[in-house]
Write an enzyme that holds these catalytic residues in place. Structure first.
Site, PDB file in Angstrom:
ATOM      1  N   LEU A  67      -2.627  17.465  28.447  1.00 45.82           N
ATOM      2  CA  LEU A  67      -2.066  17.759  29.765  1.00 45.82           C
ATOM      3  C   LEU A  67      -0.685  17.130  29.919  1.00 45.82           C
ATOM      4  CD1 LEU A  67      -5.455  17.033  31.463  1.00 45.82           C
ATOM      5  CD2 LEU A  67      -4.330  19.263  31.534  1.00 45.82           C
ATOM      6  N   PRO A  68       0.115  17.605  30.895  1.00 45.92           N
ATOM      7  CA  PRO A  68       1.507  17.161  30.984  1.00 45.92           C
ATOM      8  C   PRO A  68       1.729  15.721  31.433  1.00 45.92           C
ATOM      9  CG  PRO A  68       1.227  19.321  31.992  1.00 45.92           C
ATOM     10  CD  PRO A  68      -0.144  18.772  31.757  1.00 45.92           C
ATOM     11  N   THR A 109       0.270  12.369  27.011  1.00 47.44           N
ATOM     12  CA  THR A 109       1.066  11.143  27.049  1.00 47.44           C
ATOM     13  C   THR A 109       1.143  10.687  28.494  1.00 47.44           C
ATOM     14  OG1 THR A 109       2.377  11.833  25.137  1.00 47.44           O
ATOM     15  CG2 THR A 109       3.292  10.093  26.520  1.00 47.44           C
ATOM     16  N   LYS A 169       2.666   5.476  21.795  1.00 48.03           N
ATOM     17  CA  LYS A 169       3.374   6.737  22.009  1.00 48.03           C
ATOM     18  C   LYS A 169       4.620   6.548  22.878  1.00 48.03           C
ATOM     19  CE  LYS A 169       4.429  11.069  22.179  1.00 48.03           C
ATOM     20  NZ  LYS A 169       3.612  12.119  22.778  1.00 48.03           N
ATOM     21  N   LYS A 172       9.893  12.145  31.729  1.00 49.52           N
ATOM     22  CA  LYS A 172       8.600  11.594  32.155  1.00 49.52           C
ATOM     23  C   LYS A 172       8.173  10.450  31.245  1.00 49.52           C
ATOM     24  CE  LYS A 172       4.919  13.168  30.633  1.00 49.52           C
ATOM     25  NZ  LYS A 172       3.931  12.823  29.576  1.00 49.52           N
TER      26      LYS A 172
END
Length: 292
Positions: free
Chosen positions: A54-55, A85, A160, A235
């Site tokens: 998912l975003p 992430t 990450k 983001k």
């Protein structure tokens, strides 16, 4: 990303139950033999191994916690793998709720981009109990070639966001360097060749060069379409800055990169690949060309 990952699971003999807010994504997987679910909770009713991609953190919280979310009907013993992430704190929050339901939640964000997802060459950064890692690794190797245990829950996300902060910083450095060189009169291909055989060599230069015409098949050779878009890079840099503040870690280069990518977004470049930062240094930002 998720569609390609699902396709590789199907290629490796897995039977899938899939759900997505975009019907066309579900339809593509149905055509390959997957079964469509009407909601995330319906997926949880029929599966004991579930992967989400998912975003952002709000999307993950919605998919897991809403009335039709995964945790609504998750069964004891279910393995929940999130490859989004997101903020490590969000990961730990969901892991605690899953544990209360008798399920196991692990974070496994990826590196490698859309190409890596398509070719099953992703790197997975996994946060979980060490005793559970071997079984998780076996499953993830059907979608990638490197699966690394980073520590407990949340440590995959920590790895990450550190990686993506460095990726952004290096891309900014390559972009401004290539722009300086061409303004000095150097041929961009000659300069790239020198950098890629010298001490300045890095992934942003030799594999993902931001200058059009240098590396065929990259977004810079496709009007900066495809790849990892600026919205997602900003983001991820925001997540890194949040972590920097929480841990009192100085990250001046990461902070500057974050601001530069936010500028790209305000200029209409949110949907362009993050290598489009080169255009920012070149002559300001030209008008965004619509996708053909």
């Amino acid at each position: 990303m998720g569609t390609h990952m699902a396709q590789n699971l199907i290629k490796n003999g897995h039977s899938l139950v899939v759900h997505d807010v975009y019907p066309e994504a579900v339809a593509r997987l149905e055509a390959l033999g997957a079964t469509a679910a009407r909601s995330a909770s319906e997926v949880a009713e029929s599966c004991d191994r579930i992967i989400t991609m998912l975003p952002s953190s709000p999307h993950v919280l919605q998919v897991y916690n809403c009335d039709s979310g995964l945790l609504k009907n998750v069964r004891p013993g279910t393995l929940l793998i999130d490859s989004s992430t997101i903020d490590p704190a969000t990961t730990k929050e969901i892991a605690a709720k899953a544990d209360a339901k008798g399920a196991t939640f692990v974070d496994a964000p990826v590196s490698g981009g859309v190409g890596g997802a398509k070719d099953a060459t992703l790197t997975f950064m996994v946060g979980c109990e060490e005793a559970k890692f071997a079984g998780i690794k076996t499953l993830l190797l059907h979608m990638g070639k490197n699966v690394v245990h980073c520590g407990g829950v949340g440590m995959g996300e920590a790895a990450k966001i550190c990686n993506n902060m460095l990726m952004a910083i290096s891309m900014v450095g390559v972009a401004e360097t290539m722009n300086l060189g061409t303004r000095l009169g150097l041929d961009s291909k000659v300069l790239a060749g020198i950098i890629n055989t010298s001490s300045g060599r890095c992934w942003s230069s030799d594999t993902y060069n931001p200058v059009p015409g240098i590396k065929p098949g990259t977004p810079s050779c496709n009007n900066y379409d495809g790849g990892f878009v600026n919205n997602l890079m900003a983001k991820d840099l925001g997540l890194a800055q949040n972590a920097s503040t929480a841990t009192m870690s100085p990250t001046p280069m990461g902070s500057l990169a974050h601001q530069l990518y936010r500028i790209l977004i305000t200029k209409g470049y949110g949907g362009k690949d993050f290598s489009s930062i080169y255009q920012f240094f070149q002559e300001g930002l030209p008008p965004v060309e619509p996708k053909k």
